[in-house]
Design a protein around this motif. Structure first.
Motif, short mmCIF file in Angstrom:
data_model
loop_
_atom_site.label_atom_id
_atom_site.label_comp_id
_atom_site.label_asym_id
_atom_site.label_seq_id
_atom_site.Cartn_x
_atom_site.Cartn_y
_atom_site.Cartn_z
N ASP A 31 1.81 -8.76 8.18
CA ASP A 31 2.39 -8.20 7.02
C ASP A 31 0.45 -7.12 7.89
O ASP A 31 0.41 -5.90 7.72
N LEU A 32 -0.88 -7.54 7.63
CA LEU A 32 -2.20 -7.12 8.14
C LEU A 32 -2.51 -6.65 9.13
O LEU A 32 -2.64 -5.22 9.66
N THR A 33 -1.64 -7.12 10.11
CA THR A 33 -1.77 -7.25 11.60
C THR A 33 -0.97 -5.73 11.58
O THR A 33 -1.32 -4.76 12.84
N LEU A 34 0.07 -5.85 10.98
CA LEU A 34 1.06 -4.37 11.24
C LEU A 34 0.73 -2.97 10.43
O LEU A 34 0.73 -1.83 11.45
N LEU A 35 -0.68 -3.71 9.71
CA LEU A 35 -0.63 -2.47 9.08
C LEU A 35 -1.83 -2.17 9.40
O LEU A 35 -2.02 -0.13 9.46
N GLY A 36 -2.55 -2.25 10.52
CA GLY A 36 -3.64 -2.49 11.78
C GLY A 36 -2.85 -0.89 12.90
O GLY A 36 -3.40 -0.04 13.15
N ILE A 37 -1.73 -2.31 13.35
CA ILE A 37 -1.38 -1.37 14.59
C ILE A 37 -0.90 0.41 13.80
O ILE A 37 -0.37 0.69 14.74
N GLY A 38 0.24 -0.13 12.68
CA GLY A 38 0.40 1.08 12.20
C GLY A 38 -0.66 2.17 12.31
O GLY A 38 -0.36 3.63 12.07
N ALA A 39 -1.66 1.87 11.32
CA ALA A 39 -2.75 2.69 11.58
C ALA A 39 -3.42 3.72 12.56
O ALA A 39 -3.51 4.34 13.24
N ILE A 40 -2.96 2.70 13.65
CA ILE A 40 -3.82 3.06 15.22
C ILE A 40 -2.62 3.54 15.74
O ILE A 40 -3.16 4.79 16.73
N ILE A 41 -1.83 2.81 16.25
CA ILE A 41 -0.78 3.47 17.84
C ILE A 41 -0.20 5.44 17.20
O ILE A 41 0.66 4.80 15.96
N GLY A 42 -0.94 6.00 16.65
CA GLY A 42 0.35 6.91 16.40
C GLY A 42 -0.12 8.46 17.63
O GLY A 42 0.20 7.93 18.89
N ALA A 43 -0.40 9.64 17.15
CA ALA A 43 -0.35 10.50 17.93
C ALA A 43 -1.48 10.21 19.30
O ALA A 43 -1.45 11.04 20.93
N LEU A 170 6.82 5.74 -2.30
CA LEU A 170 6.94 5.10 -1.79
C LEU A 170 5.85 3.98 -2.43
O LEU A 170 5.95 2.33 -2.83
N LEU A 171 4.77 4.23 -2.32
CA LEU A 171 3.68 3.17 -2.22
C LEU A 171 3.35 3.05 -3.90
O LEU A 171 2.76 2.35 -4.50
N SER A 172 3.74 4.71 -4.56
CA SER A 172 4.19 3.98 -6.37
C SER A 172 4.99 2.65 -6.74
O SER A 172 4.75 1.26 -7.50
N LEU A 173 5.37 2.53 -5.09
CA LEU A 173 6.86 0.78 -5.70
C LEU A 173 5.75 -0.25 -5.92
O LEU A 173 6.47 -1.33 -6.05
N GLY A 174 5.17 -0.39 -4.89
CA GLY A 174 4.08 -1.78 -4.85
C GLY A 174 4.02 -1.88 -3.12
O GLY A 174 4.88 -1.38 -2.45
N VAL A 175 3.00 -3.06 -2.86
CA VAL A 175 2.32 -3.32 -1.57
C VAL A 175 3.16 -3.63 -0.63
O VAL A 175 3.38 -3.43 0.25
N ARG A 176 3.67 -4.35 -1.67
CA ARG A 176 4.95 -5.38 -0.62
C ARG A 176 6.52 -4.43 0.15
O ARG A 176 6.68 -4.45 0.60
N GLU A 177 7.13 -3.18 -0.74
CA GLU A 177 7.74 -2.41 -0.47
C GLU A 177 6.65 -1.95 0.58
O GLU A 177 7.63 -0.99 1.95
N SER A 178 5.89 -0.85 0.37
CA SER A 178 5.27 -0.12 1.15
C SER A 178 5.15 -1.02 3.00
O SER A 178 4.79 -0.83 3.86
N ALA A 179 4.50 -2.64 2.49
CA ALA A 179 4.51 -3.26 4.07
C ALA A 179 5.57 -3.08 4.59
O ALA A 179 5.37 -2.95 5.61
N ARG A 180 6.46 -3.71 3.88
CA ARG A 180 7.98 -3.64 5.21
C ARG A 180 8.25 -2.46 5.23
O ARG A 180 9.15 -2.31 6.34
N PHE A 181 8.17 -1.17 4.60
CA PHE A 181 8.77 -0.09 5.29
C PHE A 181 7.76 0.54 6.77
O PHE A 181 8.49 0.38 7.67
N ASN A 182 6.71 -0.21 6.29
CA ASN A 182 5.40 0.12 8.00
C ASN A 182 5.85 -0.81 8.78
O ASN A 182 6.13 -0.81 9.83
N ALA A 183 6.64 -2.19 8.57
CA ALA A 183 6.79 -2.85 9.56
C ALA A 183 7.78 -2.38 10.33
O ALA A 183 8.35 -2.95 12.19
N ILE A 184 8.78 -2.41 9.89
CA ILE A 184 9.97 -1.17 10.16
C ILE A 184 9.75 -0.50 11.49
O ILE A 184 10.23 -0.44 12.41
N MET A 185 9.21 0.72 11.08
CA MET A 185 8.46 1.91 11.52
C MET A 185 7.78 0.92 12.54
O MET A 185 6.94 1.92 13.89
#
Length: 463
Positions: A31-43, A170-185
């Motif tokens: 989850d933490l690795t995917l958060l990092g990739i989610g933040a770094i790879i963008g425009a 989405l962030l209000s729902l919980g960190v688990r839900e946010s992390a899952r959405f991030n992983a899909i994206m």
């Protein structure tokens, strides 16, 4: 007012359990690795690569990414050490509070609020442009009144404001839900990048790499300075310290693995881009999709565009997440109003911080042309990186016996190299950026001396 009051430091929460009952520990190393990739790879990968290759480095853009990745790695190693040993959801703010003192912590916390807030709003405006282009391609383009703010002749940038509000929900729902959405994206954008790599690999023309360094070594370094900011975002991983299951082990993994994976992806994509077409032709708004169209693969161009939208979405999500956790940490310490220190008992999220910051960022994204102040993100990020590197050196001297599950190698050389690299890049930013940054810090100091210093939790303890 004594100097000792300004430089008072917090007790180090090495066990990461000071507020253990509030935020929910649900994030693992993936989850933490995917958060990092989610933040770094963008425009960065979909836009900056082409611009830097065409105007700065040519095919040697691969070396630019290697140089920028190495410079960023110095700071990443420092973050990994402090995330594992100091802990807390405040990231560089918390580390500075433990090692450098309250006034320094306030400055960097105030700076991080600016960095994450402006970045989220700026990326939302970019996201709006990509989405409207996609809608235009299928004949559903929005009118200019709904894609531009009042200062640009429109009414509101509706998609930009809406995406911020959707992410707030989405962030209000919980960190688990946010992390899952991030992983899909993240999976969506990695598939798009993989398709580009597979298609481009069969159209390589070695002649396009000659000359390899048309702008010389200065061009390589200029390209590195330009694309350094494609790496920004991994620091937000450290704000997940209180929501990681095994933070002392998993935070360094998330920070360093995400940076390593993204560096490799950047080098491969930039190498293929410049090998498939001549580098001067890459100075376009969406070079990766443009190359797919030129090679005769419109379906691949469409997937790349979808990957870019997914990439920008995860960048916003992770930066927004980081903003709320830094704000929460500062409120817990009394430096910001305690009303924002409360965590919802059902969702285990700081809903008040999420809602207030979301409304403000949605207003900025929907109503203002934020491009002119987006460079504040650059200087804010570099200032945070600089202080984290200095923090490693300081804590090694003041707390030599502190348990360090992860240690920055070759300290103090590596963190000092990180600090020097960040300071060098900061000094190369425009004067107007420094002036705007100075105004923001001046406002922060006014707030600190009129409110935060007197309401500090440490001040209450000392009195």
């Amino acid at each position: 007012m004594r100097l000792s009051e300004l430089l008072r430091t917090k007790t180090i929460n090495a066990g990461h359990d000071l507020h253990g009952g509030e935020l929910r520990r649900v994030l693992g190393p993936l989850d933490l690795t995917l958060l990092g990739i989610g933040a770094i790879i963008g425009a960065g990968i979909f836009v900056l690569t082409g611009v830097a290759a065409a105007t700065q480095a040519g095919p040697a853009i691969v070396l630019s990414y290697l140089v920028a990745g190495t410079a960023c790695a110095f700071s990443a190693l420092a973050y990994a050490e402090l995330a594992a040993s100091v802990g807390g959801c405040g990231s560089a703010y918390g580390y500075s509070y433990a090692g450098l003192g309250e006034i320094v912590a306030w400055i960097i916390g105030w700076d991080l609020i600016l960095e994450y807030g402006v970045a989220t709003s700026a990326v939302a405006i970019g996201w709006s442009g990509y989405v409207n282009n996609a809608l235009a391609a299928v004949g559903l383009a929005l009118p200019e009144l709904l894609t531009k703010g009042p200062l640009e002749g429109g009414l509101v940038n509706l998609p930009a404001a809406l995406i911020v509000l959707i992410l707030a929900a989405l962030l209000s729902l919980g960190v688990r839900e946010s992390a899952r959405f991030n992983a899909i994206m993240v999976v969506v954008k990695l598939i798009a990048i993989a398709i580009f790599i597979l298609v481009a690999a069969s159209h390589v023309q070695p002649a396009n790499w000659s000359p390899f360094m048309p702008f010389g070594w200065n061009g390589v370094m200029g390209g590195a300075a330009l694309i350094f900011f494609a790496y920004v975002g991994f620091d937000a991983v450290s704000t997940a310290a209180e929501e990681a299951r095994h933070p002392q082990r998993d935070l360094p993994i998330g920070i360093l693995v995400s940076l390593g994976v993204c560096t490799l992806i950047y080098i491969v994509v930039s190498g293929l881009l410049t090998a498939v077409v001549a580098y001067p032709s890459l100075n376009v708004g969406s070079p990766v999709a443009d190359v797919m169209l030129r090679l005769g693969y419109p379906w691949a161009a469409g997937l790349v565009a979808a990957g870019a939208i997914a990439g920008l979405t995860t960048v916003m999500l992770v930066l927004y997440y980081g903003l709320t956790r830094v704000f929460l940490a500062m409120s817990r310490d009394g430096l910001l109003p305690p009303v924002f220190a409360r965590v919802n008992a059902r969702t285990h999220t700081p809903i008040r911080v999420i809602v207030v910051s979301g409304l403000l960022m949605a207003a900025v994204a929907g109503l203002t042309p934020i491009g002119e102040v987006a460079e504040l993100v650059n200087i804010g990020t570099l200032a945070a990186f600089f202080l984290v590197c200095i923090g490693v050196v300081s804590l090694r001297a003041t707390h030599p016996d502190l348990p360090r599950p992860f240690k920055t190698p070759w300290s103090p050389v590596v963190p000092l190299l990180g600090a020097i690299s960040c300071l060098y890049l900061m000094l190369n930013l425009p004067l107007v950026t420094w002036l705007r940054f100075g105004l923001w810090l001046a406002l922060g100091l006014v707030i600190y001396f009129t409110y935060s210093r007197r309401h500090s939790a440490l001040a209450a303890v000392e009195s």
